[in-house]
Design an enzyme around this catalytic site. Structure first.
Site, PDB file in Angstrom:
ATOM      1  N   LYS A 198     -15.720 -20.314  94.577  1.00 19.93           N
ATOM      2  CA  LYS A 198     -14.588 -20.519  93.662  1.00 19.93           C
ATOM      3  C   LYS A 198     -13.458 -21.315  94.304  1.00 19.93           C
ATOM      4  CE  LYS A 198     -15.900 -18.673  89.869  1.00 19.93           C
ATOM      5  NZ  LYS A 198     -16.195 -19.491  88.716  1.00 19.93           N
TER       6      LYS A 198
ATOM      7  N   LYS B  26     -33.224 -24.056  85.977  1.00 17.91           N
ATOM      8  CA  LYS B  26     -32.572 -22.978  85.244  1.00 17.91           C
ATOM      9  C   LYS B  26     -31.769 -23.520  84.068  1.00 17.91           C
ATOM     10  CE  LYS B  26     -30.218 -18.669  86.163  1.00 17.91           C
ATOM     11  NZ  LYS B  26     -29.241 -18.005  86.971  1.00 17.91           N
TER      12      LYS B  26
ATOM     13  N   LYS C 250     -27.706 -24.133  83.905  1.00 18.42           N
ATOM     14  CA  LYS C 250     -27.134 -24.262  85.250  1.00 18.42           C
ATOM     15  C   LYS C 250     -26.337 -25.552  85.394  1.00 18.42           C
ATOM     16  CE  LYS C 250     -27.092 -21.068  88.340  1.00 18.42           C
ATOM     17  NZ  LYS C 250     -25.845 -20.344  88.304  1.00 18.42           N
TER      18      LYS C 250
END
Ligand code: TRP
Length: 331
Positions: free
Chosen positions: A111, A194, A197
């Site tokens: 993050k 995925k 994603k």
């Protein structure tokens, strides 16, 4: 019966990957467990959404989980911020969460790279709030993906630490709910492993996508130049489309196109056309249910109220006991 808690990100519509990877299993699991599903709107504040976006997202997620089959009479389906006791438990747990261990979490490290201009304390303590979400209902099991395993590990650390610190056997140690074989991983339409994603938007098929959009996305899915040798191994992007087909089409249909591939006779245009058709057919009842629920404010309000009441009954009890253990007045 075991208690299961799962938090749902409040951003993002459901795509086929979420559906097969999680929601479909939640729907099954709710009958054999005491399930709490909540929409993690407190957590979403780490990205500073506008109030109207926040509201719209929460509503959308609620509608889609209901449409997918979460039964609010069977499970407790609620909005995180409707259980303010979780904020109190989060505050209390924060006192025993060490900055060093929080800084070491992979999600925090990701993050601070992703949102350099907004490294708020909420990001650092995200795993503490998540732990509070889980242990406020004294959950035994949490259905989590790989990316959340570390958070669950931290939850166990905080639970254990609390128990040890106050010499109680109060919080259970929650473990991952294992879906075993029934877990299907849906890849993306862009050759990625995925769905959802990558940010391209065209990599995922959303349950709320219109038939036209689904067609467009599937027809634009990445393919190669086609097989040149009999029975050759499929490149990833083609195998991915077959995985998606397996989840929505009949076995005969899958086999038909596999045979064509093996004989080098496959025409990707036809293959994708069939895939689009089957995806549309599969998602149709979900899409209809989403539209129906979206228009029913009265029902949604009722569901939210019922969820809040059930969640608070459980949450209040835990927090009252925690207060007493710590040395505050119980509630
Ligand atoms: N962190 C989870 C995610 O990103 C969402 C979440 C919040 C959660 N609180 C939780 C999941 C509690 C399980 C249990 O998907």
């Amino acid at each position: 019966m075991e208690t299961v808690v799962s938090g749902i990100r409040s951003t993002g519509k459901l795509h086929l990957g979420n559906y097969f990877g999680a929601v479909k299993n939640f729907v099954k699991m709710q009958h054999d467990n005491n399930c709490y599903f909540f929409i993690a709107d407190y957590h979403s504040l780490t990205t500073h959404p506008k109030p109207e976006d926040l509201q719209r997202n929460v509503r959308q997620v609620l509608v889609e989980y209901l449409a997918a089959g979460i039964d609010p009479e069977v499970s407790t389906l609620y909005i995180q911020s409707d259980l303010p006791e979780v904020a109190e438990l989060y505050l209390l747990l924060n006192m025993n969460a060490y900055v060093g261990e929080l800084e070491r979490s992979t999600s925090f490290k990701d993050k601070i790279r992703e949102q350099k201009d907004n490294v708020n304390a909420g990001l650092l303590t995200y795993p503490v709030l998540m732990a509070a979400d889980i242990i406020i209902h004294k959950a035994h099991k949490v259905p989590v993906g790989k990316d959340q395993e570390q958070h669950l590990e931290m939850t166990r650390t905080f639970s254990n630490r609390f128990n040890r610190m106050y010499e109680v056997e109060f919080f259970p140690e929650p473990v991952a709910y294992n879906f075993g074989e029934s877990l299907i991983k849906i890849p993306g339409l862009d050759g990625s492993m995925k769905m959802g994603k990558s940010e391209s938007g065209n990599n995922a098929i959303y349950l709320s996508d219109s038939p036209e959009i689904i067609s467009k996305k599937v027809m634009r899915a990445v393919t190669d130049a086609g097989p040149t040798e009999m029975n050759q191994k499929m490149p990833q992007e083609i195998e991915n489309l077959f995985v998606i087909m397996k989840s929505v089409s009949s076995n005969d249909m899958v086999e038909h196109f596999q045979n064509l591939y093996n004989r080098c006779e496959i025409r990707y245009g036809d293959f994708k056309k069939q895939l689009a058709e089957d995806v549309i057919k599969f998602t149709e009842p979900l899409r209809e249910k989403i539209l129906e629920l979206s228009a029913d404010d009265t029902y949604l309000k009722k569901v939210v109220k019922m969820g809040a009441e059930k969640a608070r009954e459980s949450g209040r009890k835990t927090v009252s006991e925690v207060r007493e253990i710590i040395g505050f007045n119980p509630r």
